[in-house]
Every structure is written in structure tokens, then in C-alpha cells.
Design an enzyme around this catalytic site. Sequence first.
Site, PDB file in Angstrom:
ATOM      1  N   LYS A   1      52.826 133.536  68.170  1.00 17.86           N
ATOM      2  CA  LYS A   1      51.554 133.626  67.441  1.00 17.86           C
ATOM      3  C   LYS A   1      51.421 135.060  66.935  1.00 17.86           C
ATOM      4  O   LYS A   1      50.655 135.851  67.480  1.00 17.86           O
ATOM      5  CB  LYS A   1      50.430 133.367  68.460  1.00 17.86           C
ATOM      6  CG  LYS A   1      49.485 132.234  68.147  1.00 17.86           C
ATOM      7  CD  LYS A   1      48.265 132.336  69.043  1.00 17.86           C
ATOM      8  CE  LYS A   1      48.183 131.224  70.045  1.00 17.86           C
ATOM      9  NZ  LYS A   1      46.960 131.305  70.887  1.00 17.86           N
TER      10      LYS A   1
ATOM     11  N   ASP B   1      51.630 135.840  72.548  1.00 21.49           N
ATOM     12  CA  ASP B   1      50.344 135.921  71.879  1.00 21.49           C
ATOM     13  C   ASP B   1      50.129 137.384  71.472  1.00 21.49           C
ATOM     14  O   ASP B   1      50.700 137.832  70.490  1.00 21.49           O
ATOM     15  CB  ASP B   1      49.281 135.395  72.850  1.00 21.49           C
ATOM     16  CG  ASP B   1      47.918 135.238  72.237  1.00 21.49           C
ATOM     17  OD1 ASP B   1      47.823 135.247  71.007  1.00 21.49           O
ATOM     18  OD2 ASP B   1      46.935 135.101  72.990  1.00 21.49           O
TER      19      ASP B   1
ATOM     20  N   ARG C   1      49.565 120.656  80.810  1.00 23.35           N
ATOM     21  CA  ARG C   1      50.924 121.218  80.805  1.00 23.35           C
ATOM     22  C   ARG C   1      51.984 120.131  80.675  1.00 23.35           C
ATOM     23  O   ARG C   1      53.077 120.365  80.181  1.00 23.35           O
ATOM     24  CB  ARG C   1      51.196 121.976  82.115  1.00 23.35           C
ATOM     25  CG  ARG C   1      50.408 123.252  82.296  1.00 23.35           C
ATOM     26  CD  ARG C   1      50.994 124.040  83.465  1.00 23.35           C
ATOM     27  NE  ARG C   1      50.113 125.074  83.964  1.00 23.35           N
ATOM     28  CZ  ARG C   1      50.053 126.330  83.493  1.00 23.35           C
ATOM     29  NH1 ARG C   1      50.818 126.674  82.495  1.00 23.35           N
ATOM     30  NH2 ARG C   1      49.236 127.209  84.024  1.00 23.35           N
TER      31      ARG C   1
ATOM     32  N   VAL D   1      46.530 126.484  71.767  1.00 24.09           N
ATOM     33  CA  VAL D   1      47.269 125.227  71.866  1.00 24.09           C
ATOM     34  C   VAL D   1      47.550 124.870  73.326  1.00 24.09           C
ATOM     35  O   VAL D   1      47.593 125.745  74.187  1.00 24.09           O
ATOM     36  CB  VAL D   1      48.603 125.291  71.082  1.00 24.09           C
ATOM     37  CG1 VAL D   1      48.347 125.402  69.589  1.00 24.09           C
ATOM     38  CG2 VAL D   1      49.480 126.450  71.567  1.00 24.09           C
TER      39      VAL D   1
ATOM     40  N   ASP E   1      48.606 125.456  79.095  1.00 24.62           N
ATOM     41  CA  ASP E   1      47.452 124.823  79.736  1.00 24.62           C
ATOM     42  C   ASP E   1      46.123 125.342  79.213  1.00 24.62           C
ATOM     43  O   ASP E   1      46.028 126.404  78.609  1.00 24.62           O
ATOM     44  CB  ASP E   1      47.478 125.095  81.243  1.00 24.62           C
ATOM     45  CG  ASP E   1      47.126 126.549  81.554  1.00 24.62           C
ATOM     46  OD1 ASP E   1      47.832 127.452  81.060  1.00 24.62           O
ATOM     47  OD2 ASP E   1      46.112 126.793  82.253  1.00 24.62           O
TER      48      ASP E   1
ATOM     49  N   GLU F   1      59.834 132.174  77.869  1.00 26.01           N
ATOM     50  CA  GLU F   1      58.366 132.144  77.824  1.00 26.01           C
ATOM     51  C   GLU F   1      57.878 130.950  77.005  1.00 26.01           C
ATOM     52  O   GLU F   1      58.590 130.457  76.133  1.00 26.01           O
ATOM     53  CB  GLU F   1      57.853 133.429  77.164  1.00 26.01           C
ATOM     54  CG  GLU F   1      57.144 134.384  78.088  1.00 26.01           C
ATOM     55  CD  GLU F   1      55.776 133.910  78.595  1.00 26.01           C
ATOM     56  OE1 GLU F   1      55.570 132.698  78.826  1.00 26.01           O
ATOM     57  OE2 GLU F   1      54.911 134.773  78.772  1.00 26.01           O
ATOM     58  N   ASP F   2      56.671 130.514  77.289  1.00 26.63           N
ATOM     59  CA  ASP F   2      56.074 129.449  76.496  1.00 26.63           C
ATOM     60  C   ASP F   2      55.575 129.976  75.153  1.00 26.63           C
ATOM     61  O   ASP F   2      55.813 129.388  74.105  1.00 26.63           O
ATOM     62  CB  ASP F   2      54.934 128.761  77.268  1.00 26.63           C
ATOM     63  CG  ASP F   2      53.942 129.737  77.900  1.00 26.63           C
ATOM     64  OD1 ASP F   2      54.080 130.971  77.726  1.00 26.63           O
ATOM     65  OD2 ASP F   2      53.018 129.263  78.588  1.00 26.63           O
TER      66      ASP F   2
ATOM     67  N   GLY G   1      53.990 128.444  82.622  1.00 24.09           N
ATOM     68  CA  GLY G   1      54.143 127.855  81.288  1.00 24.09           C
ATOM     69  C   GLY G   1      55.563 127.635  80.802  1.00 24.09           C
ATOM     70  O   GLY G   1      55.823 126.749  80.000  1.00 24.09           O
TER      71      GLY G   1
HETATM   72  P1  IMP Z   1      50.246 137.674  75.806  1.00 24.98           P
HETATM   73  O1  IMP Z   1      51.394 137.593  74.853  1.00 24.98           O
HETATM   74  O2  IMP Z   1      50.359 138.844  76.755  1.00 24.98           O
HETATM   75  O3  IMP Z   1      48.925 137.612  75.087  1.00 24.98           O
HETATM   76  O4  IMP Z   1      50.215 136.446  76.805  1.00 24.98           O
HETATM   77  C1  IMP Z   1      50.825 135.269  76.571  1.00 24.98           C
HETATM   78  C2  IMP Z   1      50.357 134.301  77.636  1.00 24.98           C
HETATM   79  O5  IMP Z   1      49.016 133.905  77.387  1.00 24.98           O
HETATM   80  C3  IMP Z   1      51.183 133.040  77.584  1.00 24.98           C
HETATM   81  O6  IMP Z   1      52.282 133.104  78.459  1.00 24.98           O
HETATM   82  C4  IMP Z   1      50.170 131.974  77.970  1.00 24.98           C
HETATM   83  O7  IMP Z   1      50.128 131.850  79.369  1.00 24.98           O
HETATM   84  C5  IMP Z   1      48.850 132.512  77.486  1.00 24.98           C
HETATM   85  N1  IMP Z   1      48.512 131.955  76.159  1.00 24.98           N
HETATM   86  C6  IMP Z   1      48.493 132.610  74.980  1.00 24.98           C
HETATM   87  N2  IMP Z   1      48.147 131.807  73.971  1.00 24.98           N
HETATM   88  C7  IMP Z   1      47.947 130.575  74.503  1.00 24.98           C
HETATM   89  C8  IMP Z   1      47.580 129.301  73.949  1.00 24.98           C
HETATM   90  O8  IMP Z   1      47.371 129.108  72.741  1.00 24.98           O
HETATM   91  N3  IMP Z   1      47.487 128.286  74.845  1.00 24.98           N
HETATM   92  C9  IMP Z   1      47.705 128.428  76.173  1.00 24.98           C
HETATM   93  N4  IMP Z   1      48.061 129.597  76.729  1.00 24.98           N
HETATM   94  C10 IMP Z   1      48.179 130.671  75.902  1.00 24.98           C
HETATM   95 MG    MG Z   2      52.617 132.201  80.289  1.00 22.86          MG
END
Ligand code: IMP
Ligand code: MG
Length: 179
Positions: free
Chosen positions: A130, A102, A164, A152, A158, A98-99, A43
Site C-alpha cells: 500500500k 503499509d 484471516r 483490507v 484481520d 509479510e502480508d 498475518g
Molecule cells: P506497517 O507497514 O508498519 O504500517 O505495518 C504493516 C502491518 O499493519 C501489517 O503487517 C498488518 O498487520 C497491518 N495492516 C496494515 N494495513 C492493513 C490492512 O489493510 N488490513 C489489515 N492489516 C493491515
Molecule cells: Mg502483520
Amino acid sequence: MHPDLKEIIITEEKIQSKIKELAGQISEDYKDKDLLMLVILRGGVMFLADLSRNLTINTSIDFMAVTRYSGSMTPSNEVKIIKDLDKPIEDKDVLIIEDIIDNGKTLSFLTEHLKHRKPRSIKICTLLDKPERRKTSIQPDYNGFVIPDKFVVGYGLDYKQRYRNLPYIGVMKQEIYSS
Ligand code: IMP
Ligand code: MG
């Protein structure tokens, strides 16, 4: 707009102008440092490509791929490294690209893990945040946009490996998830 989307929440223009702003800040903050941009596949690649081209300082780039364990017994908060960095990070000023952050578990695991490799510093730069869904204390040091709790896609993000390549960030139509 891509036909599978119902709305664009961040346009290409807004993304690009925010990236210029972030790159200016990073260039200033890291001008006397040894910056290594650590990209989390897949991402983060679009963001890296545009961000790095707007930097006015030297940087090196390395990649890492991680995945959440989703075995039947384990709750999926363990993270597994599927591709490690090519070079040591000792004494480097690491900036994780990072993209999106979450719930924060991926970065929480990764930063703890990387600290053992003795980088001089370690910070986080994410395009999207987020915060409503956060389950850890992880906070970005650089963030492009705070977004609401919506799934999103686009600009690296993705759904089932699609979308992507879109130059903007959008929300999919409900029927695309269900089909
Ligand atoms: P977390 O912060 O450990 O929950 O993970 C974040 C990862 O979850 C990101 O790097 C994305 O790969 C994926 N992710 C979280 N939210 C989204 C979204 O809204 N769309 C697409 N991928 C997401
Ligand atoms: Mg990711």
C-alpha cells in the site's frame, strides 16, 4: 462472499497464480543460497504456507512476532519483539514474509534490527503493498499486488483477529467497523 464484506478486491485464483509466479522467481534467485523464510506472525502465515509449497528449492522457516508500542507516552512507531527467532540467522539468506506493507515502520525497524545479527542477505517479500501510506524508505523486493489505500481483510489479514481464514482479499462493509 463473506456477509461482512462489501467487495472482493483480489480473488483466490489471482492470489494463487501470483504466488506461483513469485515462487518461481524466488526459486530462481535463491537456488545457490541458504534461504530462510522469516515469517511475521500472524498475518504472514497463509502466504508462507502457499508460497513455500510452490518453491522448488530447499528452505528453512522461522517465526517472529512483533507489535507496535502503543503506550500513552510513545508515538506508536516503536516496534517491540514479542516472539524472537529460534535460531541465529548469521550467514543465512533471509527473506522476510509479510502480508502487507503499509506505512513501512514495522519492516523498517525489523530489517535494521536483524542486520546486527549478520545475515548474508536480507530481503522482503510481501503479498500486498500500500505505497500511498508509506512513511519510510522500505520497498519490497518481491510484491504480489499494489493496492489502493483501503483497509483490507482476508488471506492472513484481520480486523480484530477475524477474517484471516478467508481465501481471498476483500473490503469490509462500513457498518462492521462502526458496530
Ligand atoms: P506497517 O507497514 O508498519 O504500517 O505495518 C504493516 C502491518 O499493519 C501489517 O503487517 C498488518 O498487520 C497491518 N495492516 C496494515 N494495513 C492493513 C490492512 O489493510 N488490513 C489489515 N492489516 C493491515
Ligand atoms: Mg502483520
